[in-house]
Design a protein around this motif. Structure first.
Motif, mmCIF file in Angstrom:
data_model
loop_
_atom_site.group_PDB
_atom_site.id
_atom_site.type_symbol
_atom_site.label_atom_id
_atom_site.label_comp_id
_atom_site.label_asym_id
_atom_site.label_seq_id
_atom_site.Cartn_x
_atom_site.Cartn_y
_atom_site.Cartn_z
ATOM 1 N N ALA A 1 0.835 -1.202 0.000
ATOM 2 C CA ALA A 1 0.000 0.000 0.000
ATOM 3 C C ALA A 1 0.868 1.250 0.000
ATOM 4 C CB ALA A 1 -0.929 -0.011 1.213
ATOM 5 N N THR A 2 1.982 1.183 0.720
ATOM 6 C CA THR A 2 2.895 2.324 0.759
ATOM 7 C C THR A 2 3.499 2.574 -0.614
ATOM 8 O OG1 THR A 2 3.415 1.883 3.073
ATOM 9 C CG2 THR A 2 4.984 3.244 1.845
ATOM 10 N N LEU A 3 3.905 1.509 -1.299
ATOM 11 C CA LEU A 3 4.466 1.656 -2.645
ATOM 12 C C LEU A 3 3.434 2.263 -3.591
ATOM 13 C CD1 LEU A 3 7.148 0.925 -4.115
ATOM 14 C CD2 LEU A 3 5.989 -1.130 -4.919
ATOM 15 N N ASP A 4 2.198 1.818 -3.501
ATOM 16 C CA ASP A 4 1.138 2.365 -4.349
ATOM 17 C C ASP A 4 0.934 3.854 -4.061
ATOM 18 O OD1 ASP A 4 0.692 -0.081 -5.555
ATOM 19 O OD2 ASP A 4 -0.931 -0.641 -4.183
ATOM 20 N N ALA A 5 0.929 4.200 -2.786
ATOM 21 C CA ALA A 5 0.732 5.598 -2.414
ATOM 22 C C ALA A 5 1.858 6.473 -2.944
ATOM 23 C CB ALA A 5 0.636 5.725 -0.897
ATOM 24 N N LEU A 6 3.093 5.993 -2.837
ATOM 25 C CA LEU A 6 4.236 6.778 -3.297
ATOM 26 C C LEU A 6 4.228 6.933 -4.806
ATOM 27 C CD1 LEU A 6 6.968 5.300 -0.952
ATOM 28 C CD2 LEU A 6 5.891 7.554 -0.793
ATOM 29 N N ALA A 7 3.858 5.877 -5.518
ATOM 30 C CA ALA A 7 3.757 5.977 -6.977
ATOM 31 C C ALA A 7 2.717 7.028 -7.359
ATOM 32 C CB ALA A 7 3.406 4.619 -7.575
ATOM 33 N N GLY A 8 1.622 7.047 -6.622
ATOM 34 C CA GLY A 8 0.577 8.023 -6.900
ATOM 35 C C GLY A 8 0.964 9.453 -6.573
ATOM 36 N N LEU A 9 1.926 9.608 -5.690
ATOM 37 C CA LEU A 9 2.389 10.942 -5.303
ATOM 38 C C LEU A 9 3.512 11.458 -6.201
ATOM 39 C CD1 LEU A 9 2.346 10.431 -1.445
ATOM 40 C CD2 LEU A 9 1.027 12.155 -2.683
ATOM 41 N N GLY A 10 3.909 10.674 -7.191
ATOM 42 C CA GLY A 10 4.943 11.121 -8.117
ATOM 43 C C GLY A 10 6.360 10.853 -7.654
ATOM 44 N N ILE A 11 6.532 9.973 -6.665
ATOM 45 C CA ILE A 11 7.868 9.602 -6.219
ATOM 46 C C ILE A 11 8.518 8.726 -7.295
ATOM 47 C CG2 ILE A 11 9.201 8.387 -4.447
ATOM 48 C CD1 ILE A 11 7.896 10.956 -3.442
ATOM 49 N N ASP A 12 9.787 8.960 -7.570
ATOM 50 C CA ASP A 12 10.469 8.248 -8.649
ATOM 51 C C ASP A 12 11.021 6.897 -8.225
ATOM 52 O OD1 ASP A 12 10.777 10.320 -11.043
ATOM 53 O OD2 ASP A 12 10.978 11.406 -9.167
#
Length: 247
Positions: free
Chosen positions: A134-145
């Motif tokens: 869930a954390t990885l999904d959230a970070l991808a959605g926030l534009g983290i590279d």
């Protein structure tokens, strides 16, 4: 598949050593004993001036300990992101969590905005998150590279099974970069086991202080302390040995 090598450093000399060894990128920190804190602006500028063929990413972390930050710490990080961006850094490394172990979305959004389009890495705060997927999904959605992770274990080798799952789960949305305890003895196994495209490691060796006069009585830290007359330095040979082992 060729790997991208990122070296964790705490000095300008570390940046030049990484460049000589053929690394692709450095994560510039202060206080590696604390897990990496924001370096001084002077160090950032000096490192950028000292290298030409390697990217310099800068960690933005105001203190050691947990990754739950108050409003003053967030303001400081936001200001530091803007300062290193304006200094010419190639990317920033951040991380913030809620007390429940989820991504602190408002803080992350502020820091990403302050980066002004620079690549953003989420550091090993990820390894303290409650739900890695869930954390990885959230970070991808926030534009983290990219995300730096040991697979929520002691080292990336021990965490390799989870890292491999995260790499598959991420797809092309976000880069999952193993880091933590990677050496020339295990780098090939970590790369093979995880399928990662990027690897993060340090290559530190002990070096005596050049001080001739030494006072053995005072010390400049807490009761748990490093020796005053010993340095840990990033070495070209150490980096090269890990890169060679990975190949």
């Amino acid at each position: 598949m060729s790997l991208t090598y990122e070296i964790c450093i705490d000095s300008v000399a570390g940046a030049t050593a990484a460049e000589r060894a053929g690394a692709h990128r450095v994560e510039l920190c202060a206080a590696l004993f604390e897990g990496g804190l924001t370096p001084t602006l002077g160090t950032v500028r000096a490192a950028l001036a000292a290298v030409s063929s390697i990217k310099v990413n800068v960690i933005i972390r105001p203190r050691g300990g947990d990754f739950i930050f108050d409003e003053h710490e967030v303001a400081a990080m936001e200001h530091d992101v803007a300062l290193v961006r304006d200094a010419g850094a190639h990317g920033v490394v951040i991380g913030a969590l809620t007390p429940e172990g989820r991504v602190d979305r408002p803080v992350t959004e502020r820091l990403v905005a302050a980066a002004g389009g620079l690549p953003v890495t989420f550091h090993r705060a990820f390894d303290m998150a409650a739900d890695p997927f869930a954390t990885l999904d959230a970070l991808a959605g926030l534009g983290i590279d990219r995300v730096l992770t040991s697979g929520q274990d002691v080292t990336a080798l021990e965490g390799a099974p989870l890292i491999a799952e995260l790499v598959k789960h991420a797809g092309d949305r976000i880069i999952v970069m193993p880091g933590g305890g990677i050496t020339d003895r295990n780098v090939a196994r970590v790369a093979e086991a995880t399928g990662a495209r990027e690897i993060h490691f340090a290559a530190l060796s002990e070096e005596p202080s050049p001080a001739v006069h030494r006072n053995p009585y005072p010390f400049m830290g807490g009761e748990l302390r490093q020796p005053e007359y010993r340095r840990l330095v990033t070495t070209t040979a150490g980096i090269a040995s890990v890169i060679q082992a990975a190949r």
